[in-house]
Design an enzyme around this catalytic site. Structure first.
Site, PDB file in Angstrom:
ATOM      1  N   TRP A 102     -25.729 -82.255  37.999  1.00 48.11           N
ATOM      2  CA  TRP A 102     -25.460 -83.606  37.959  1.00 48.11           C
ATOM      3  C   TRP A 102     -25.942 -84.251  38.997  1.00 48.11           C
ATOM      4  O   TRP A 102     -26.118 -85.623  38.774  1.00 48.11           O
ATOM      5  CB  TRP A 102     -23.954 -83.258  37.770  1.00 48.11           C
ATOM      6  CG  TRP A 102     -23.464 -82.844  36.601  1.00 48.11           C
ATOM      7  CD1 TRP A 102     -22.570 -81.842  36.030  1.00 48.11           C
ATOM      8  CD2 TRP A 102     -23.804 -83.652  35.203  1.00 48.11           C
ATOM      9  NE1 TRP A 102     -22.436 -81.899  34.703  1.00 48.11           N
ATOM     10  CE2 TRP A 102     -23.109 -82.753  34.180  1.00 48.11           C
ATOM     11  CE3 TRP A 102     -24.481 -84.702  34.807  1.00 48.11           C
ATOM     12  CZ2 TRP A 102     -23.292 -83.063  32.736  1.00 48.11           C
ATOM     13  CZ3 TRP A 102     -24.522 -84.822  33.352  1.00 48.11           C
ATOM     14  CH2 TRP A 102     -23.825 -84.208  32.292  1.00 48.11           C
ATOM     15  N   ASP A 174     -18.565 -87.799  42.916  1.00 47.15           N
ATOM     16  CA  ASP A 174     -18.546 -87.558  41.407  1.00 47.15           C
ATOM     17  C   ASP A 174     -17.672 -86.341  41.277  1.00 47.15           C
ATOM     18  O   ASP A 174     -18.045 -85.281  41.296  1.00 47.15           O
ATOM     19  CB  ASP A 174     -20.040 -87.389  40.980  1.00 47.15           C
ATOM     20  CG  ASP A 174     -19.985 -86.945  39.446  1.00 47.15           C
ATOM     21  OD1 ASP A 174     -18.739 -86.830  39.001  1.00 47.15           O
ATOM     22  OD2 ASP A 174     -20.923 -86.556  38.781  1.00 47.15           O
ATOM     23  N   LYS A 198     -13.019 -84.043  31.254  1.00 48.72           N
ATOM     24  CA  LYS A 198     -12.906 -82.666  31.632  1.00 48.72           C
ATOM     25  C   LYS A 198     -11.572 -82.438  31.903  1.00 48.72           C
ATOM     26  O   LYS A 198     -10.667 -81.493  31.679  1.00 48.72           O
ATOM     27  CB  LYS A 198     -13.472 -82.520  32.808  1.00 48.72           C
ATOM     28  CG  LYS A 198     -15.097 -81.848  32.467  1.00 48.72           C
ATOM     29  CD  LYS A 198     -16.236 -82.936  32.644  1.00 48.72           C
ATOM     30  CE  LYS A 198     -17.547 -82.497  32.051  1.00 48.72           C
ATOM     31  NZ  LYS A 198     -18.405 -83.195  32.619  1.00 48.72           N
TER      32      LYS A 198
HETATM   33  C1  LIG Z   1     -19.444 -84.164  32.738  1.00 47.66           C
HETATM   34  C2  LIG Z   1     -20.044 -84.501  33.977  1.00 47.66           C
HETATM   35  C3  LIG Z   1     -21.023 -85.736  33.973  1.00 47.66           C
HETATM   36  C4  LIG Z   1     -21.347 -86.556  32.931  1.00 47.66           C
HETATM   37  O1  LIG Z   1     -20.311 -87.312  31.983  1.00 47.66           O
HETATM   38  P1  LIG Z   1     -20.508 -87.914  31.079  1.00 47.66           P
HETATM   39  O2  LIG Z   1     -19.307 -88.593  30.405  1.00 47.66           O
HETATM   40  O3  LIG Z   1     -21.081 -87.123  29.923  1.00 47.66           O
HETATM   41  O4  LIG Z   1     -21.385 -89.148  31.376  1.00 47.66           O
HETATM   42  C5  LIG Z   1     -21.137 -86.414  35.385  1.00 47.66           C
HETATM   43  N1  LIG Z   1     -21.114 -85.334  36.449  1.00 47.66           N
HETATM   44  C6  LIG Z   1     -20.268 -84.551  36.510  1.00 47.66           C
HETATM   45  C7  LIG Z   1     -19.987 -83.552  37.593  1.00 47.66           C
HETATM   46  C8  LIG Z   1     -19.949 -83.796  35.061  1.00 47.66           C
HETATM   47  O5  LIG Z   1     -19.152 -82.765  35.131  1.00 47.66           O
END
Ligand SMILES: *Cc1c(COP(=O)(O)O)cnc(C)c1O
Length: 362
Positions: A102, A174, A198
């Site tokens: 990511w 993030d 998540k």
């Molecule tokens: C799932 C995830 C993303 C991407 O999220 P989307 O909503 O699919 O764009 C970005 N960063 C992390 C750490 C993730 O787990």
């Protein structure tokens, strides 16, 4: 049939109580005879619900008053471009730690908007497994517009548990796969963001938390719906927000408060992760490739000694009501994602299954 335990990395399982409530009021929100999806976002009842969700999130995360809380479009990756567009420009250098898949995507996206993306460091192989390079080795740039990292790499199952010290640029994190899973000192950050699917609610939705002094720095051509200042001024309703996601996230926040908040969750999450890692470490059949200090408490990847048994493992797990265990297509193997909504019981059932499978297949 009893409900399965869903270990999917995202969209992930939501608390059973939340889904039950959403179902009960699906056709008639607050006894109005209409669904929350059919209400105007300017309707006083909706506005009140939206403000309450923000208030609850502020309480849960102890977000200081000098931060804006925004409910954004475009999930986690939407923020990969929103961040550089909002607080950096074509003449700026920005620092990124590359701790996994990511981070790597975030780096590539930032490159479209800023002068230079400086990757300060990444991961390394050690005798005890994959680790994140020590901060003393990071090659920080002179005056970056910000420093970005991903505290929990969802695919790799690798985490940086300590907030980096001694970084003078605004810290941007993030938190897509770890927000609300444990206490966090928000005041250490310039920007925190997270895709919702998540640990919060439906996908396509994102939370962004921005310190006030970072507003008003957007590039002239920043997309308006991604402009933090505009969304802050409009209380995240510059255009029609994802009303259902906002509503459902609000239910999750209420549920979390009822459970005792992030302190209680943090303790349960540690227990869940320890159960899995302790067993994997003790077993000769399963393995985890990450150094113990850098293991994710949300995403536990593991490999079977013989990957030709992966198919049988997944098939038999499913028969036991354990779904979503297939590892990310980039890394293979298995991955158990154990976010807040996964009860301790689910992890225990998974452990029992793993033990049985080892007995018959090792
Ligand atoms: C799932 C995830 C993303 C991407 O999220 P989307 O909503 O699919 O764009 C970005 N960063 C992390 C750490 C993730 O787990």
């Amino acid at each position: 049939m009893t409900a399965p335990f869903n270990f999917s990395a995202g969209p992930a399982m939501l608390p059973a109580e939340v889904m039950q409530q959403a179902q009960e009021e699906f056709r008639s929100w607050r006894n109005s005879g209409i669904s929350v999806m059919e209400v105007s976002h300017r309707d006083p009842a909706f506005m009140q619900m939206a403000a309450q969700a923000e208030q609850d999130l502020r309480e849960l995360m102890a977000i200081p008053a000098n931060y804006q809380v925004l409910f954004m479009h475009g999930g986690g990756r939407g923020q990969f471009s929103a961040v550089p567009q909002n607080i950096a420009g074509p003449d700026d250098t920005v620092d990124y730690l590359n701790s996994g898949i990511w981070s790597d995507f975030a780096i590539r996206e930032a490159g479209k908007y800023v002068g230079r993306v400086n990757v300060v460091g990444g991961t390394e192989q050690t005798s005890r497994g994959k680790a994140i390079q020590s901060p003393v080795s990071w090659k920080l740039s002179e005056k970056p517009a910000y420093f970005h990292y991903c505290p929990n790499e969802t695919v790799d199952g690798i985490a940086l548990h300590d907030i980096p010290e001694g970084i003078s640029a605004p810290l941007v994190a993030d938190l897509s796969s770890t927000i609300l899973s444990e206490p966090l000192d928000v005041s250490r950050f310039g920007i925190i963001y997270a895709g919702a699917q998540k640990n919060i609610g439906p996908s396509g939705f994102a939370i962004a938390i921005i310190r006030d002094d970072l507003l008003g720095r957007a590039q002239g051509n920043t997309s308006t719906i991604m402009d933090y200042s505009v969304q802050a001024r409009e209380r995240s309703m510059y255009n029609t927000p994802n009303t259902f996601a906002w509503y459902l996230s609000g239910l999750v926040f209420t549920w979390l408060k009822g459970k005792g908040g992030v302190h209680t969750m943090g303790a349960i999450n540690r227990e869940k992760a320890a159960l899995l890692y302790d067993y994997i470490d003790a077993s000769d059949y399963y393995s985890n490739p990450v150094h113990p200090d850098f293991r994710s408490r949300m995403n536990v990847p593991f490999l079977l000694a013989d990957d030709r048994q992966d198919g049988a493992f997944l098939q038999q797990a499913e028969k036991r009501g354990l779904v979503g265990l297939k590892g990310h297509r980039f890394v293979g193997g298995m991955r158990a994602s154990i976010y807040n909504a996964m009860p301790l019981e689910g992890v225990k059932v998974l452990l029992d299954f793993m033990k049985d499978f080892e007995k018959t297949h090792a």
